[in-house]
Design a protein around this motif. Structure first.
Motif, PDB file in Angstrom:
ATOM      1  N   LEU A 323     -60.435 -94.111  36.596  1.00 35.49           N
ATOM      2  CA  LEU A 323     -60.670 -93.429  35.101  1.00 35.49           C
ATOM      3  C   LEU A 323     -61.762 -92.804  34.783  1.00 35.49           C
ATOM      4  CD1 LEU A 323     -61.031 -97.498  34.065  1.00 35.49           C
ATOM      5  CD2 LEU A 323     -58.948 -96.645  33.981  1.00 35.49           C
ATOM      6  N   TYR A 324     -62.078 -92.933  35.901  1.00 31.98           N
ATOM      7  CA  TYR A 324     -62.940 -90.810  35.440  1.00 31.98           C
ATOM      8  C   TYR A 324     -62.223 -90.296  35.874  1.00 31.98           C
ATOM      9  CZ  TYR A 324     -67.260 -88.211  35.471  1.00 31.98           C
ATOM     10  OH  TYR A 324     -67.817 -87.198  34.998  1.00 31.98           O
ATOM     11  N   GLY A 325     -61.364 -90.908  37.382  1.00 28.76           N
ATOM     12  CA  GLY A 325     -60.312 -88.997  37.468  1.00 28.76           C
ATOM     13  C   GLY A 325     -58.831 -89.448  36.741  1.00 28.76           C
ATOM     14  N   CYS A 326     -58.747 -90.371  35.894  1.00 30.39           N
ATOM     15  CA  CYS A 326     -58.035 -89.349  34.711  1.00 30.39           C
ATOM     16  C   CYS A 326     -58.059 -88.997  33.823  1.00 30.39           C
ATOM     17  CB  CYS A 326     -57.728 -90.882  33.845  1.00 30.39           C
ATOM     18  SG  CYS A 326     -56.593 -91.600  35.400  1.00 30.39           S
ATOM     19  N   HIS A 327     -59.776 -88.637  33.230  1.00 29.75           N
ATOM     20  CA  HIS A 327     -60.274 -88.427  32.138  1.00 29.75           C
ATOM     21  C   HIS A 327     -60.629 -86.476  32.734  1.00 29.75           C
ATOM     22  CE1 HIS A 327     -62.761 -87.968  29.154  1.00 29.75           C
ATOM     23  NE2 HIS A 327     -64.420 -86.884  29.773  1.00 29.75           N
ATOM     24  N   ARG A 328     -61.191 -86.754  34.201  1.00 29.48           N
ATOM     25  CA  ARG A 328     -62.079 -85.270  34.167  1.00 29.48           C
ATOM     26  C   ARG A 328     -61.215 -84.839  34.432  1.00 29.48           C
ATOM     27  NH1 ARG A 328     -66.746 -83.400  32.166  1.00 29.48           N
ATOM     28  NH2 ARG A 328     -66.577 -82.382  33.908  1.00 29.48           N
ATOM     29  N   GLY A 329     -60.364 -85.542  35.429  1.00 31.07           N
ATOM     30  CA  GLY A 329     -59.258 -84.570  36.229  1.00 31.07           C
ATOM     31  C   GLY A 329     -58.507 -84.128  35.300  1.00 31.07           C
ATOM     32  N   PHE A 330     -57.425 -84.681  34.584  1.00 34.33           N
ATOM     33  CA  PHE A 330     -56.472 -84.367  33.552  1.00 34.33           C
ATOM     34  C   PHE A 330     -56.731 -84.461  32.084  1.00 34.33           C
ATOM     35  CE2 PHE A 330     -54.908 -87.754  36.983  1.00 34.33           C
ATOM     36  CZ  PHE A 330     -53.650 -87.012  37.262  1.00 34.33           C
ATOM     37  N   ALA A 331     -57.205 -85.751  31.255  1.00 34.74           N
ATOM     38  CA  ALA A 331     -57.835 -84.244  30.388  1.00 34.74           C
ATOM     39  C   ALA A 331     -58.661 -83.507  29.767  1.00 34.74           C
ATOM     40  CB  ALA A 331     -57.866 -86.034  29.109  1.00 34.74           C
ATOM     41  N   PHE A 332     -59.891 -83.698  30.551  1.00 35.61           N
ATOM     42  CA  PHE A 332     -60.897 -82.589  30.488  1.00 35.61           C
ATOM     43  C   PHE A 332     -60.949 -81.486  30.966  1.00 35.61           C
ATOM     44  CE2 PHE A 332     -65.068 -81.278  31.594  1.00 35.61           C
ATOM     45  CZ  PHE A 332     -66.526 -81.131  30.051  1.00 35.61           C
ATOM     46  N   SER A 333     -59.924 -81.073  31.810  1.00 31.01           N
ATOM     47  CA  SER A 333     -59.449 -79.764  32.495  1.00 31.01           C
ATOM     48  C   SER A 333     -58.743 -79.189  31.571  1.00 31.01           C
ATOM     49  CB  SER A 333     -59.513 -79.983  33.741  1.00 31.01           C
ATOM     50  OG  SER A 333     -57.915 -80.984  33.973  1.00 31.01           O
ATOM     51  N   GLU A 402     -47.645 -90.578  35.983  1.00 29.99           N
ATOM     52  CA  GLU A 402     -46.913 -90.881  34.476  1.00 29.99           C
ATOM     53  C   GLU A 402     -48.395 -92.242  34.119  1.00 29.99           C
ATOM     54  OE1 GLU A 402     -45.273 -91.057  32.307  1.00 29.99           O
ATOM     55  OE2 GLU A 402     -44.571 -89.341  33.275  1.00 29.99           O
ATOM     56  N   ALA A 403     -48.989 -93.391  34.819  1.00 25.34           N
ATOM     57  CA  ALA A 403     -49.784 -93.997  35.211  1.00 25.34           C
ATOM     58  C   ALA A 403     -51.082 -93.638  34.668  1.00 25.34           C
ATOM     59  CB  ALA A 403     -50.312 -94.681  35.904  1.00 25.34           C
ATOM     60  N   ALA A 404     -51.849 -91.936  35.225  1.00 26.29           N
ATOM     61  CA  ALA A 404     -52.750 -91.746  35.041  1.00 26.29           C
ATOM     62  C   ALA A 404     -52.536 -90.702  33.400  1.00 26.29           C
ATOM     63  CB  ALA A 404     -53.521 -89.938  35.861  1.00 26.29           C
ATOM     64  N   ILE A 405     -51.480 -90.316  33.246  1.00 25.83           N
ATOM     65  CA  ILE A 405     -51.082 -89.588  31.925  1.00 25.83           C
ATOM     66  C   ILE A 405     -50.751 -90.395  30.638  1.00 25.83           C
ATOM     67  CG2 ILE A 405     -49.090 -88.287  30.847  1.00 25.83           C
ATOM     68  CD1 ILE A 405     -48.533 -87.504  33.665  1.00 25.83           C
ATOM     69  N   ALA A 406     -50.662 -91.581  30.976  1.00 29.22           N
ATOM     70  CA  ALA A 406     -50.959 -92.995  29.525  1.00 29.22           C
ATOM     71  C   ALA A 406     -52.193 -92.845  29.351  1.00 29.22           C
ATOM     72  CB  ALA A 406     -49.872 -94.030  30.053  1.00 29.22           C
ATOM     73  N   ILE A 407     -53.693 -92.799  30.398  1.00 32.22           N
ATOM     74  CA  ILE A 407     -54.316 -92.536  30.178  1.00 32.22           C
ATOM     75  C   ILE A 407     -55.869 -92.177  29.720  1.00 32.22           C
ATOM     76  CG2 ILE A 407     -56.522 -93.258  31.452  1.00 32.22           C
ATOM     77  CD1 ILE A 407     -55.273 -95.550  33.269  1.00 32.22           C
ATOM     78  N   ALA A 408     -54.853 -90.880  30.292  1.00 28.80           N
ATOM     79  CA  ALA A 408     -55.579 -89.603  29.788  1.00 28.80           C
ATOM     80  C   ALA A 408     -55.198 -88.522  27.950  1.00 28.80           C
ATOM     81  CB  ALA A 408     -55.500 -88.278  30.665  1.00 28.80           C
ATOM     82  N   ALA A 409     -53.818 -89.332  27.793  1.00 29.66           N
ATOM     83  CA  ALA A 409     -52.935 -88.722  26.674  1.00 29.66           C
ATOM     84  C   ALA A 409     -54.010 -88.884  25.634  1.00 29.66           C
ATOM     85  CB  ALA A 409     -51.999 -89.255  26.159  1.00 29.66           C
ATOM     86  N   PRO A 410     -54.858 -90.332  25.602  1.00 33.01           N
ATOM     87  CA  PRO A 410     -55.732 -90.652  23.639  1.00 33.01           C
ATOM     88  C   PRO A 410     -56.383 -90.074  24.314  1.00 33.01           C
ATOM     89  CG  PRO A 410     -55.083 -92.550  25.021  1.00 33.01           C
ATOM     90  CD  PRO A 410     -54.210 -91.697  26.171  1.00 33.01           C
ATOM     91  N   ASN A 411     -57.252 -89.906  26.000  1.00 32.68           N
ATOM     92  CA  ASN A 411     -59.163 -88.994  24.932  1.00 32.68           C
ATOM     93  C   ASN A 411     -58.439 -87.637  25.508  1.00 32.68           C
ATOM     94  OD1 ASN A 411     -59.810 -90.982  26.913  1.00 32.68           O
ATOM     95  ND2 ASN A 411     -60.960 -90.749  28.172  1.00 32.68           N
ATOM     96  N   LEU A 412     -57.705 -87.128  25.429  1.00 36.44           N
ATOM     97  CA  LEU A 412     -56.837 -85.122  25.593  1.00 36.44           C
ATOM     98  C   LEU A 412     -56.745 -85.010  24.098  1.00 36.44           C
ATOM     99  CD1 LEU A 412     -56.992 -82.255  26.174  1.00 36.44           C
ATOM    100  CD2 LEU A 412     -54.014 -82.817  27.214  1.00 36.44           C
ATOM    101  N   ARG A 413     -56.524 -86.302  22.837  1.00 34.00           N
ATOM    102  CA  ARG A 413     -56.508 -85.579  21.727  1.00 34.00           C
ATOM    103  C   ARG A 413     -57.586 -85.568  20.686  1.00 34.00           C
ATOM    104  NH1 ARG A 413     -52.898 -90.305  20.865  1.00 34.00           N
ATOM    105  NH2 ARG A 413     -51.274 -87.979  21.394  1.00 34.00           N
ATOM    106  N   ILE A 414     -58.275 -86.656  21.245  1.00 25.91           N
ATOM    107  CA  ILE A 414     -59.235 -86.968  20.814  1.00 25.91           C
ATOM    108  C   ILE A 414     -60.446 -85.711  21.103  1.00 25.91           C
ATOM    109  CG2 ILE A 414     -61.965 -87.681  20.609  1.00 25.91           C
ATOM    110  CD1 ILE A 414     -60.380 -90.565  21.646  1.00 25.91           C
ATOM    111  N   LEU A 415     -60.280 -84.595  22.415  1.00 25.34           N
ATOM    112  CA  LEU A 415     -60.542 -83.372  22.909  1.00 25.34           C
ATOM    113  C   LEU A 415     -60.103 -82.578  22.238  1.00 25.34           C
ATOM    114  CD1 LEU A 415     -61.491 -84.317  26.482  1.00 25.34           C
ATOM    115  CD2 LEU A 415     -63.104 -84.259  25.044  1.00 25.34           C
ATOM    116  N   GLY A 416     -59.363 -82.620  21.859  1.00 25.48           N
ATOM    117  CA  GLY A 416     -58.163 -81.053  20.510  1.00 25.48           C
ATOM    118  C   GLY A 416     -59.395 -81.234  19.961  1.00 25.48           C
TER     119      GLY A 416
END
Length: 583
Positions: A323-333, A402-416
């Protein structure tokens, strides 16, 4: 002979364009490296990678100790006073300081690598304590990236020197070389290791070796650049005619005095990130233990994906890392691209604003501050709005998990939303440093860090919130810091900016850009095209709308254009096209 005639000085926007172009090229190269790397490592491998990198960042902060900014500001001040012997002596003093801080940072990181990734039994006065730390798979990655601290120290001394002289070109080239080294060495090593060993921990370490080798390549370039063009940066005539420099000890003391509040602010920020590395995963573990059925049902796709890659995957132990990898590796980057890009404006702002401040020129100070804020707003607002509107589409365009994208997308929206605050904040910090108010950002960062830690601790441990709590805490943190720093620069500079010009117009254009992107994507994806194609068209459409709004609202000022290379000719064309109002 005047200093202007013998030294090449770049204006704020001229220097910014050089750094922005270099940063964009470096990020494109980085994307070529990071996106396929993320795809092959997956959330598990990116968890190891991100853990090692997040430990490296505060150690990097210790090694740098705020010195590049201090060097840039001191060199700019000496240059404004035509004390060129002091300029070169500042570089020598910085090299000595960096030798000490670089060695300290390297040793600390190696020690922490073993302390944070192992299990220990301590006997204290007959009391045995069994300490089980986190994420032991990150050890090899931490050791792989640790040597880069030595190269970063040498590199940053020269970057601060060139930037203080108003020459951003060496820094820009070194950034591109750094990215190329990371791409060539890092991705190659990660791919080979994964194919031969199927070990995600070692593959992540191979990718991190690429960072070390990229830093080495960049450092080598700056060393050669300085040796070959030393007397072009400062002419020998100006150097010989300048006053005798102050003592070496005084040089070191001057650098350290300026650097201390800068490094403390940086450390607070980065130690907060380090706390996140440990605390977020611990809180996620607590949340999983509280409601294992909820996590098994909510993250079924991610768990199945991880099990297909790693048959030994254990939900209680490994899901927090994923889960941390989904946030940091996908959304945060993706989010982090915006503050990284706008921070280049802050680098360009330091020598320009510092010289105006030394000369006590109110008109120049006001003009520089307004130009900096307006320029960063023009960049940060549409980028943040676009990320908010197209978070899922952007991730789907770049990644295949796709599994990681589904988790990272809400995080990335907030990070926008966070990207706007963080993007505008970076140059605000540098402007306060340029006018000698280094302690102010430290205070604001400290308060923001407390906000982030408290919010993350409270929210991440709630099973229904879990990893989404991290971007919420980050957004509230940077929202406070940005507003506080904005108020501070107005207070201490004595400048009352034209809010309509520097903020209101860019905000209107940025919001319309984001709305356009969302509507276009919704229509295209609902009725016509795939997610990826809809995203690409929506980005292009929103960019066109934004440019039209910039033109209609006359966001860009004539003074902004005039500070560019061949600015007078560019201004004539812009005025004929009615993009810029006539001065």
């Amino acid at each position: 002979m005047s200093s202007k005639s013998e030294t090449k000085q770049q204006s704020f926007l001229h220097g910014s364009i050089i750094l922005i172009v270099a940063t964009v090229l470096a990020k494109i190269i980085g994307a070529v490296y990071r996106i396929p790397l993320t795809n092959i490592l997956g959330s598990s491998g990116m968890g190891y990678y991100s853990t090692a990198y997040d430990l490296y960042v505060p150690m990097y902060s210790i090694a740098m100790a705020g010195l590049p900014i201090a060097i840039s500001r001191i060199v700019a001040e000496y240059s404004a006073k035509s004390r060129y012997k002091d300029v070169t002596k500042t570089l020598r003093a910085a090299q000595l300081i960096f030798l000490v801080t670089g060695g300290t940072g390297f040793v600390l990181m190696v020690l922490l690598a073993f302390l944070l990734t192992g299990a220990f039994s301590l006997n204290i006065f007959g009391l045995t304590l069994n300490l089980q730390t986190f994420n032991s798979g990150a050890l090899s990655g931490i050791l792989a990236i640790a040597p880069s601290l030595a190269f970063c120290c040498i590199m940053s001394a020269y970057r601060g020197y060139f930037e203080g002289l108003g020459n951003m070109t060496p820094t820009g080239i070194s950034e591109i070389l750094e990215a190329l080294g990371k791409l060539v060495f890092g991705f190659t090593l990660a791919s080979i290791i994964l194919k031969t060993t199927n070990n995600y921990s070692l593959a992540a370490a191979g990718a991190l070796v690429g960072i070390t080798l990229g830093e080495a390549l960049s450092t080598l370039f700056l060393l050669i650049r300085y040796r070959l063009y030393k007397w072009k940066d400062i002419s020998k005539t100006l150097y010989l005619s300048s006053p005798e420099p102050i003592g070496f000890k005084s040089q070191i003391k001057g650098i350290i005095i300026i650097a201390i509040p800068i490094v403390l602010g940086s450390l607070v920020n980065n130690i907060t990130s380090l706390i996140d590395v440990v605390m977020v995963q611990k809180q996620l573990s607590n949340a999983v233990s509280k409601a294992p059925e909820y996590f098994a049902a909510t993250f079924t796709n991610l768990i199945n994906y991880e099990k297909s890659a790693n048959s030994a995957f254990d939900m209680a132990k490994d899901l927090p890392n994923s889960l941390y990898g989904c946030h940091r590796g996908f959304a945060f980057s993706i989010y982090n691209l915006i503050p990284v890009l706008t921070s280049t404006l802050g680098v360009s702002a330091i020598p320009v604003l510092a010289k105006a401040w030394i000369r006590k020129d109110p008109a120049e100070i006001k003009s520089n501050i307004e130009t900096i804020i307006r320029t960063v707003a023009i960049i940060a607002l549409p980028c943040g709005a676009g990320i908010f509107a197209l978070s899922y589409g952007i991730l789907s365009l770049l990644y295949s998990n796709e599994a990681a994208i589904a988790i990272a997308a809400p995080n990335l929206r907030i990070l926008g939303v966070c990207a706007v605050f963080a993007g505008i904040n970076a140059p605000l910090v540098n402007m306060l440093q340029a006018i000698g108010k280094e302690k102010i950002p430290l205070k604001n960062i400290a308060v923001g860090a407390v906000v982030k830690i408290v919010i993350n601790y409270c929210l991440v441990g709630i099973p229904s919130v879990n990893i989404v709590g991290v971007p919420i805490g980050t957004t509230l943190c940077y929202g406070y810091i940005c507003i506080a720093n904005f108020v501070s620069i107005i207070k201490y500079s004595g400048v009352k900016p034209n809010y309509r010009s520097v903020l209101i117009k860019p905000v209107v254009a940025g919001v319309i850009c984001g709305i356009s992107a969302y509507i276009c994507y919704f229509v295209l994806n609902s009725y016509f095209f795939s997610v990826s194609l809809s995203t690409v068209i929506s980005i292009a459409f929103a960019a066109i709308i934004y440019l039209i709004m910039i033109s209609l609202l006359k966001v860009i000022e004539p003074s902004d254009i005039l500070s560019l290379p061949m600015g007078d000719k560019v201004l004539l064309v812009a005025q004929k096209l009615k993009i810029v109002r006539k001065s």
